[in-house]
Design a protein around this motif. Structure first.
Motif, PDB file in Angstrom:
ATOM      1  N   ARG A  76       0.842  -1.202   0.000  1.00 39.18           N
ATOM      2  CA  ARG A  76       0.000   0.000   0.000  1.00 39.18           C
ATOM      3  C   ARG A  76       0.875   1.249   0.000  1.00 39.18           C
ATOM      4  NH1 ARG A  76      -1.587   1.986   4.573  1.00 39.18           N
ATOM      5  NH2 ARG A  76      -3.180   3.580   4.642  1.00 39.18           N
ATOM      6  N   TYR A  77       0.786   2.023  -1.074  1.00 42.84           N
ATOM      7  CA  TYR A  77       1.522   3.295  -1.214  1.00 42.84           C
ATOM      8  C   TYR A  77       0.528   4.431  -1.012  1.00 42.84           C
ATOM      9  CZ  TYR A  77       3.538   7.204  -3.978  1.00 42.84           C
ATOM     10  OH  TYR A  77       3.987   8.425  -4.432  1.00 42.84           O
ATOM     11  N   SER A 101       1.008   1.046  -5.944  1.00 38.53           N
ATOM     12  CA  SER A 101       0.836  -0.062  -4.999  1.00 38.53           C
ATOM     13  C   SER A 101       0.907  -1.406  -5.732  1.00 38.53           C
ATOM     14  CB  SER A 101      -0.513   0.045  -4.284  1.00 38.53           C
ATOM     15  OG  SER A 101      -0.595   1.262  -3.578  1.00 38.53           O
ATOM     16  N   ASP A 123       2.201  -7.654   4.976  1.00 34.78           N
ATOM     17  CA  ASP A 123       1.710  -6.312   4.625  1.00 34.78           C
ATOM     18  C   ASP A 123       2.869  -5.336   4.585  1.00 34.78           C
ATOM     19  OD1 ASP A 123      -0.943  -7.259   4.776  1.00 34.78           O
ATOM     20  OD2 ASP A 123      -0.955  -6.947   6.945  1.00 34.78           O
ATOM     21  N   ASP A 125       3.396  -1.313   4.076  1.00 36.46           N
ATOM     22  CA  ASP A 125       2.709  -0.016   3.954  1.00 36.46           C
ATOM     23  C   ASP A 125       3.746   1.087   3.852  1.00 36.46           C
ATOM     24  OD1 ASP A 125       0.423  -1.410   4.292  1.00 36.46           O
ATOM     25  OD2 ASP A 125      -0.313  -0.266   6.006  1.00 36.46           O
ATOM     26  N   GLU A 127       4.192   5.312   3.493  1.00 35.43           N
ATOM     27  CA  GLU A 127       3.553   6.630   3.546  1.00 35.43           C
ATOM     28  C   GLU A 127       4.565   7.660   3.051  1.00 35.43           C
ATOM     29  OE1 GLU A 127       0.447   7.486   5.205  1.00 35.43           O
ATOM     30  OE2 GLU A 127      -0.028   5.405   5.705  1.00 35.43           O
TER      31      GLU A 127
END
Ligand code: CDP
Length: 238
Positions: A76-77, A101, A123, A125, A127
């Motif tokens: 997840r980007y 992503s 996962d 992630d 940010e």
């Protein structure tokens, strides 16, 4: 971006931030920056500031999303609302973040030894706290370190850079203004242990010679990024 207002990007062989054509921006990598993730890393790459957290391998819910042969990799980007001059407080995924992503998922499916963890999920992630061009390579660089920090077995580090054509010349590690007003942009990432290409995208046009030279320049830069990734893990171990 209104190309009619395009500024001069190379003056006397120097770029807008004073770099030569083949210079990387300053890159700082710190691993293990978050207490509540299994692994993490912070990358400051020029004016980009990016944080990556990894969690897993964990049980998959609902169970039918699991794979009995390997771990499922979720990537997840996210660009924080304050990270960009262009998109203030526009929350949620958009076409670009979904694309990046998806690229991240492919990169790390090919790098993690997923067969060692069937029926689980990992996962990743990322940010983007502040952006200035080249955030996808910086994000994947951070994610790669966070995975090693989490102790997840990988085939190598993912390292690389974006090379592009600016005012008719090839330039390494485009910043935002070069990316936005340049003629093309080729982000490439390699597996540090076998030089396999993990990411290869292209925006704009290049001749075949320029394209091949861009990949060579990305490869040279990836070695410098890999050295910093290894150092960040060694520093944490000490
Ligand atoms: O960041 P990267 O070069 O991988 O992706 P890009 O789509 O080529 O975007 C280039 C740069 O434009 C980003 O790094 C940001 O600095 C800027 N940008 C932005 O500020 N807001 C967006 N919604 C998209 C891009």
């Amino acid at each position: 971006m209104n190309k009619a207002n395009k500024p001069e990007l190379i003056i006397d062989g120097r770029r807008t931030d004073g770099r030569n054509l083949e210079d990387l921006r300053s890159v700082k990598i710190e691993s293990g920056v978050l207490d509540n993730a299994d692994g993490s890393a912070m990358v400051e790459w020029g004016n980009n500031k990016i944080i990556a957290g990894v969690y897993g391998p964990r049980e998959v819910f609902p169970k039918h999303f699991s794979d009995p042969y390997k771990a499922v990799v979720n990537f997840r980007y996210v660009m924080c609302s304050f990270s960009s001059l262009e998109e203030h407080s526009r929350g949620g995924p958009n076409r670009r973040s979904i694309e990046i992503s998806k690229m991240g998922k492919h990169v790390f499916e090919n790098l993690i030894l997923t067969e060692q963890f069937p029926n689980t999920a990992i996962d990743i992630d990322v940010e983007v706290l502040q952006s200035d061009g080249g955030t996808r390579v910086a994000a994947f660089t951070a994610a790669s370190v966070a995975l090693v920090d989490a102790g997840i077995p990988v085939k190598g580090f993912a390292g690389g850079v974006s090379v592009g054509k600016v005012d008719g010349r090839l330039a390494v590690d485009l910043n935002k203004i070069e990316d936005n007003y340049g003629e093309s942009d080729v982000p490439v990432m390699f597996n540090s242990s076998n030089s396999e290409i993990l990411l290869l995208q292209m925006d704009g046009l290049l001749t075949r010679e320029e394209y091949e030279r861009s990949i060579d320049l990305c490869y040279e830069a990836s070695k410098k990024v890999n050295a910093l990734q290894v150092d960040s893990i060694k520093k944490k171990m000490e």
